[in-house]
Design a protein around this motif. Structure first.
Motif, PDB file in Angstrom:
ATOM      1  N   GLY A  17       1.647  13.301  -5.686  1.00 43.94           N
ATOM      2  CA  GLY A  17       3.083  13.635  -6.600  1.00 43.94           C
ATOM      3  C   GLY A  17       4.481  13.190  -6.039  1.00 43.94           C
ATOM      4  N   SER A  18       4.684  12.867  -4.668  1.00 50.44           N
ATOM      5  CA  SER A  18       5.828  12.312  -4.322  1.00 50.44           C
ATOM      6  C   SER A  18       6.045  10.992  -4.201  1.00 50.44           C
ATOM      7  CB  SER A  18       5.442  12.408  -2.825  1.00 50.44           C
ATOM      8  OG  SER A  18       5.515  12.132  -2.045  1.00 50.44           O
ATOM      9  N   ILE A  19       5.889  10.361  -5.019  1.00 52.23           N
ATOM     10  CA  ILE A  19       5.434   8.775  -5.151  1.00 52.23           C
ATOM     11  C   ILE A  19       6.286   8.325  -6.766  1.00 52.23           C
ATOM     12  CG2 ILE A  19       4.907   5.838  -4.426  1.00 52.23           C
ATOM     13  CD1 ILE A  19       2.759   7.313  -2.865  1.00 52.23           C
ATOM     14  N   PRO A  20       7.492   7.054  -6.403  1.00 63.60           N
ATOM     15  CA  PRO A  20       7.668   7.014  -8.128  1.00 63.60           C
ATOM     16  C   PRO A  20       7.014   6.454  -8.519  1.00 63.60           C
ATOM     17  CG  PRO A  20       8.910   6.559  -5.655  1.00 63.60           C
ATOM     18  CD  PRO A  20       7.713   6.195  -6.124  1.00 63.60           C
ATOM     19  N   SER A  21       6.986   6.346  -9.783  1.00 64.59           N
ATOM     20  CA  SER A  21       5.942   6.327 -11.260  1.00 64.59           C
ATOM     21  C   SER A  21       6.645   5.243 -12.219  1.00 64.59           C
ATOM     22  CB  SER A  21       4.744   7.284 -12.084  1.00 64.59           C
ATOM     23  OG  SER A  21       5.848   8.166 -12.488  1.00 64.59           O
ATOM     24  N   CYS A  22       5.952   4.453 -12.794  1.00 63.79           N
ATOM     25  CA  CYS A  22       6.885   3.455 -13.626  1.00 63.79           C
ATOM     26  C   CYS A  22       6.831   4.511 -15.224  1.00 63.79           C
ATOM     27  CB  CYS A  22       6.128   2.134 -13.631  1.00 63.79           C
ATOM     28  SG  CYS A  22       6.021   1.518 -15.770  1.00 63.79           S
ATOM     29  N   GLY A  23       8.054   4.127 -15.615  1.00 60.95           N
ATOM     30  CA  GLY A  23       8.158   5.154 -16.766  1.00 60.95           C
ATOM     31  C   GLY A  23       7.722   5.205 -18.131  1.00 60.95           C
ATOM     32  N   LEU A  39       0.950  -1.371  -0.421  1.00 66.32           N
ATOM     33  CA  LEU A  39      -0.214   0.237  -0.301  1.00 66.32           C
ATOM     34  C   LEU A  39       1.016   0.726  -0.098  1.00 66.32           C
ATOM     35  CD1 LEU A  39      -3.193  -0.589   2.197  1.00 66.32           C
ATOM     36  CD2 LEU A  39      -2.901  -1.394  -0.191  1.00 66.32           C
ATOM     37  N   LEU A  40       1.029   2.264  -0.803  1.00 57.12           N
ATOM     38  CA  LEU A  40       1.318   3.419  -1.245  1.00 57.12           C
ATOM     39  C   LEU A  40       0.723   4.262   0.403  1.00 57.12           C
ATOM     40  CD1 LEU A  40       1.679   4.119  -5.246  1.00 57.12           C
ATOM     41  CD2 LEU A  40       3.232   2.796  -3.495  1.00 57.12           C
ATOM     42  N   GLY A  41       1.922   4.875   0.456  1.00 56.31           N
ATOM     43  CA  GLY A  41       1.789   5.891   1.571  1.00 56.31           C
ATOM     44  C   GLY A  41       1.541   5.954   2.834  1.00 56.31           C
ATOM     45  N   LYS A  42       1.231   4.221   3.355  1.00 59.21           N
ATOM     46  CA  LYS A  42       0.778   3.861   4.624  1.00 59.21           C
ATOM     47  C   LYS A  42       1.885   3.611   5.514  1.00 59.21           C
ATOM     48  CE  LYS A  42      -2.158   0.260   6.682  1.00 59.21           C
ATOM     49  NZ  LYS A  42      -3.221   0.826   7.378  1.00 59.21           N
ATOM     50  N   ASP A  43       1.193   4.623   6.720  1.00 59.80           N
ATOM     51  CA  ASP A  43       1.779   4.313   7.952  1.00 59.80           C
ATOM     52  C   ASP A  43       3.402   5.010   8.016  1.00 59.80           C
ATOM     53  OD1 ASP A  43       0.452   2.456   9.772  1.00 59.80           O
ATOM     54  OD2 ASP A  43       1.749   1.459   8.796  1.00 59.80           O
ATOM     55  N   CYS A  90      10.890  -0.795  -8.010  1.00 60.96           N
ATOM     56  CA  CYS A  90       9.782  -1.161  -8.333  1.00 60.96           C
ATOM     57  C   CYS A  90       9.186  -0.627  -9.426  1.00 60.96           C
ATOM     58  CB  CYS A  90       8.778  -1.476  -7.773  1.00 60.96           C
ATOM     59  SG  CYS A  90       8.807  -2.713  -5.841  1.00 60.96           S
ATOM     60  N   ALA A  91       9.629   0.637 -10.509  1.00 60.31           N
ATOM     61  CA  ALA A  91       8.916   1.490 -11.081  1.00 60.31           C
ATOM     62  C   ALA A  91       9.730   0.384 -11.994  1.00 60.31           C
ATOM     63  CB  ALA A  91       9.541   2.892 -10.832  1.00 60.31           C
ATOM     64  N   THR A  92      10.800   0.503 -11.602  1.00 58.63           N
ATOM     65  CA  THR A  92      11.994   0.045 -13.256  1.00 58.63           C
ATOM     66  C   THR A  92      11.702  -1.493 -13.504  1.00 58.63           C
ATOM     67  OG1 THR A  92      13.635   1.839 -12.741  1.00 58.63           O
ATOM     68  CG2 THR A  92      14.247  -0.494 -13.699  1.00 58.63           C
ATOM     69  N   GLU A  93      11.469  -1.654 -12.279  1.00 60.11           N
ATOM     70  CA  GLU A  93      11.031  -3.631 -12.745  1.00 60.11           C
ATOM     71  C   GLU A  93       9.758  -3.691 -13.932  1.00 60.11           C
ATOM     72  OE1 GLU A  93       9.277  -7.793 -10.125  1.00 60.11           O
ATOM     73  OE2 GLU A  93      10.759  -5.926  -9.684  1.00 60.11           O
ATOM     74  N   HIS A  94       8.240  -3.220 -13.224  1.00 60.66           N
ATOM     75  CA  HIS A  94       6.885  -2.863 -13.510  1.00 60.66           C
ATOM     76  C   HIS A  94       6.854  -2.564 -15.297  1.00 60.66           C
ATOM     77  CE1 HIS A  94       3.149  -1.521 -14.713  1.00 60.66           C
ATOM     78  NE2 HIS A  94       2.558  -2.372 -13.579  1.00 60.66           N
ATOM     79  N   ALA A  95       8.130  -1.641 -15.258  1.00 61.21           N
ATOM     80  CA  ALA A  95       8.344  -1.088 -17.248  1.00 61.21           C
ATOM     81  C   ALA A  95       8.474  -2.170 -18.237  1.00 61.21           C
ATOM     82  CB  ALA A  95       8.678   0.092 -16.804  1.00 61.21           C
ATOM     83  N   ALA A  96       8.921  -3.814 -17.532  1.00 58.94           N
ATOM     84  CA  ALA A  96       8.851  -4.841 -18.602  1.00 58.94           C
ATOM     85  C   ALA A  96       8.426  -5.800 -18.555  1.00 58.94           C
ATOM     86  CB  ALA A  96      10.449  -5.184 -17.581  1.00 58.94           C
ATOM     87  N   TRP A  97       7.168  -5.006 -17.534  1.00 59.26           N
ATOM     88  CA  TRP A  97       5.816  -5.979 -17.043  1.00 59.26           C
ATOM     89  C   TRP A  97       4.940  -6.523 -18.521  1.00 59.26           C
ATOM     90  CZ3 TRP A  97       4.361  -7.117 -11.536  1.00 59.26           C
ATOM     91  CH2 TRP A  97       5.708  -8.274 -10.908  1.00 59.26           C
TER      92      TRP A  97
END
Length: 161
Positions: free
Chosen positions: A29-35, A17-21, A46-53
């Motif tokens: 806007g402060s969280i990395p996103s998949c390129g 979960l993003l931003g949890k705790d 995780c963003a780099t890995e997801h780009a290859a999925w």
């Protein structure tokens, strides 16, 4: 397999979960996103890995969800597990029963058609026909169960016996 059907934003790779705790609370806007597709991930790795999925290639066909809160559930996350099922290349998963007729009679049929089938078909131009997408949704509804990997990781999994 994927995020729970009703979930706040989570990383598409590790399902955290993003931003949890977080203190102070994170803003979208402060969280990395998949390129590739722009969906949020918890870390640059995780963003780099997801780009290859394979799903990234589908998700990039439409804008990533516009998030104003990390605490509220977001409807677009419910399409991830059925999309992953559609893209799966394992024949074992394809043999799970779908119970699609039961889904058609259930109270969630209309929302599944509107929020998953139509969004994948029209918004993301998934090549499968609407019936195949509905079947994928039905397999996930009928066979998935919640998996808690850690305190802030809740997912839906499909496991073969």
């Amino acid at each position: 397999m994927g995020p729970k059907q009703v979930t706040p934003p989570c990383c598409l790779v590790c399902l955290r979960l993003l931003g949890k705790d977080e203190d102070p609370p994170l803003e979208p806007g402060s969280i990395p996103s998949c390129g590739g597709c722009g969906w949020l991930c918890c870390t640059p790795q995780c963003a780099t890995e997801h780009a290859a999925w394979p799903e990234c290639g589908v998700l990039r066909r439409a804008p990533a969800p516009s998030l104003t809160s990390l605490a509220a559930a977001h409807a677009q996350y419910q399409l991830i597990a059925p999309l992953r099922y559609l893209l799966a290349e394992t024949d074992d998963l394809k043999q799970l029963p779908s119970h699609v007729e039961e889904l058609r009679k259930s109270p969630i049929y209309r929302t599944t058609m509107r929020d998953v089938v139509q969004v994948l078909k029209d918004g993301y131009a998934v090549e499968a026909d609407a019936e195949a997408i509905l079947d994928a949704c039905s397999v996930v509804h009928a066979n998935a169960f919640e998996v808690r990997i850690a305190k802030d990781v809740r997912a839906r999994g499909l496991y073969l016996l």
